[in-house]
Enzyme design. Structure first.
Site, PDB file in Angstrom:
ATOM      1  N   LYS A  61       0.843  -1.182   0.000  1.00  0.00           N
ATOM      2  CA  LYS A  61       0.000   0.000   0.000  1.00  0.00           C
ATOM      3  C   LYS A  61       0.888   1.245   0.000  1.00  0.00           C
ATOM      4  CE  LYS A  61      -4.244  -1.654   0.227  1.00  0.00           C
ATOM      5  NZ  LYS A  61      -5.295  -1.318  -0.760  1.00  0.00           N
ATOM      6  N   LYS A  79     -13.614  -6.499  -8.219  1.00  0.00           N
ATOM      7  CA  LYS A  79     -14.014  -6.778  -6.848  1.00  0.00           C
ATOM      8  C   LYS A  79     -15.524  -6.946  -6.834  1.00  0.00           C
ATOM      9  CE  LYS A  79     -10.261  -4.157  -4.656  1.00  0.00           C
ATOM     10  NZ  LYS A  79      -9.927  -2.951  -3.853  1.00  0.00           N
TER      11      LYS A  79
END
Length: 324
Positions: free
Chosen positions: A150, A245
């Site tokens: 991240k 997703k």
């Protein structure tokens, strides 16, 4: 046709905390539902998309409101509900119900390959470089061969460099979380390549995707926040990959449409997830068969999971018996 049997909001603790550029999470709230036709039942779970303004209570209310109109099926759910976590929970519950009625597994009904173990990325939360280095070393020791870092747009090279030191032999992908909007994108991408990174998720904010068109970047860019449903594909040809997703797409039905559309356009496929239990990850596990990158560690980052959960062994996510 089906009717709604139950809808609930559940809170699940995260193991430690999950940190991205938008903040830290120590728990995740999910919406779950059960549908039935009498003797058969189907279950589904959705995790609200925070950057779309969703929360679990509103998702539960949306499911109840839709179901109040009478019996429904997957076609009516996908035609009448907007994409998001509420529709995802209902759509997946209906897939399992259909499988129960047919006496066949969901993967077979959907025309998918029989699920088999697959390597999943393990996410290294945003933190100071030494913290991320230690987390990468621990993940590599646990057998994960693909790590996802991240990023935040500041100090990214130091962070990725630290992860590489902690896990010199693993594959790396990074999630910029829309944070490279003010940076020299090609230069950032080139620096990532030098560190062995093979994919950058969502380098620019959603809506600024045209900035990527025509760039001579040495690494594929993957649309995440910019790619919700199959309707988005036509305008996202500047991306070499898309991240599917189920919570964004609104269920397995739309996720399969997205995958088909991306393949027809020559785009690589990543299947990812939000934080959530194995009940929410299991449908995505089916959609991820054959994907270029799999990032389905959402349940692995929780402090606990449901009985019959998917498990990871030596970095391979194993199909469970919880759903489908």
């Amino acid at each position: 046709m089906a009717e709604l049997i139950a809808v609930d909001v559940e809170r699940w603790p995260v193991a430690g905390s999950f940190v991205i550029s938008r903040g830290a999470k120590t728990y995740v709230d999910v919406v779950t539902c059960i549908v039935g036709d009498g003797p058969h039942r189907g279950r589904g779970e959705g995790t609200p998309i925070y950057y779309k303004g969703e929360d679990a209570e509103r998702c539960a209310a949306a499911i109840r409101a839709f179901a109040a109109h009478g019996d429904f099926d997957r076609a009516s759910v996908n035609a009448q509900m907007k994409a998001g976590a509420a529709r995802n929970a209902l759509d997946c519950a209906l897939w399992e119900l259909e499988a129960q009625v047919a006496g066949r597994p969901v993967w077979e009904l959907a025309g998918l390959a029989q699920p088999s173990p697959m390597a999943t990325a393990f996410t290294i939360s945003l933190g100071e470089p030494d913290v991320m280095e230690a987390a990468a070393r621990k993940a590599a020791a646990a057998g994960y061969g693909l790590l996802k870092c991240k990023l935040t747009g500041e100090g990214d090279l130091d962070r990725v460099g630290a992860v590489r030191r902690g896990a010199p032999g693993v594959r790396l992908i990074v999630d910029a979380n829309e944070s490279w909007g003010d940076l020299d994108i090609v230069a950032e991408a080139a620096a990532m390549v030098a560190l062995g990174v093979e994919l950058v998720e969502q380098p620019v904010p959603r809506g600024q995707d045209e900035r990527l068109r025509g760039l001579d970047a040495p690494i594929p860019f993957c649309a995440d926040e910019s790619c919700q449903t199959a309707d988005d594909l036509e305008r996202l040809t500047m991306y070499q990959a898309i991240n599917i997703k189920l919570d964004k797409a609104g269920g397995l039905t739309e996720a399969l449409k997205l995958a088909e559309g991306a393949r027809a356009r020559g785009q690589a496929i990543m299947v990812g997830c939000m934080l959530g239990t194995s009940l929410g990850i299991a449908p995505a596990f089916l959609a991820a068969q054959g994907a270029h990158w799999v990032d389905l560690d959402g349940a692995l980052l929780l402090a606990e999971d449901r009985e019959g959960a998917l498990v990871a062994q030596a970095g391979l996510l194993q199909p469970g018996r919880l759903w489908g």
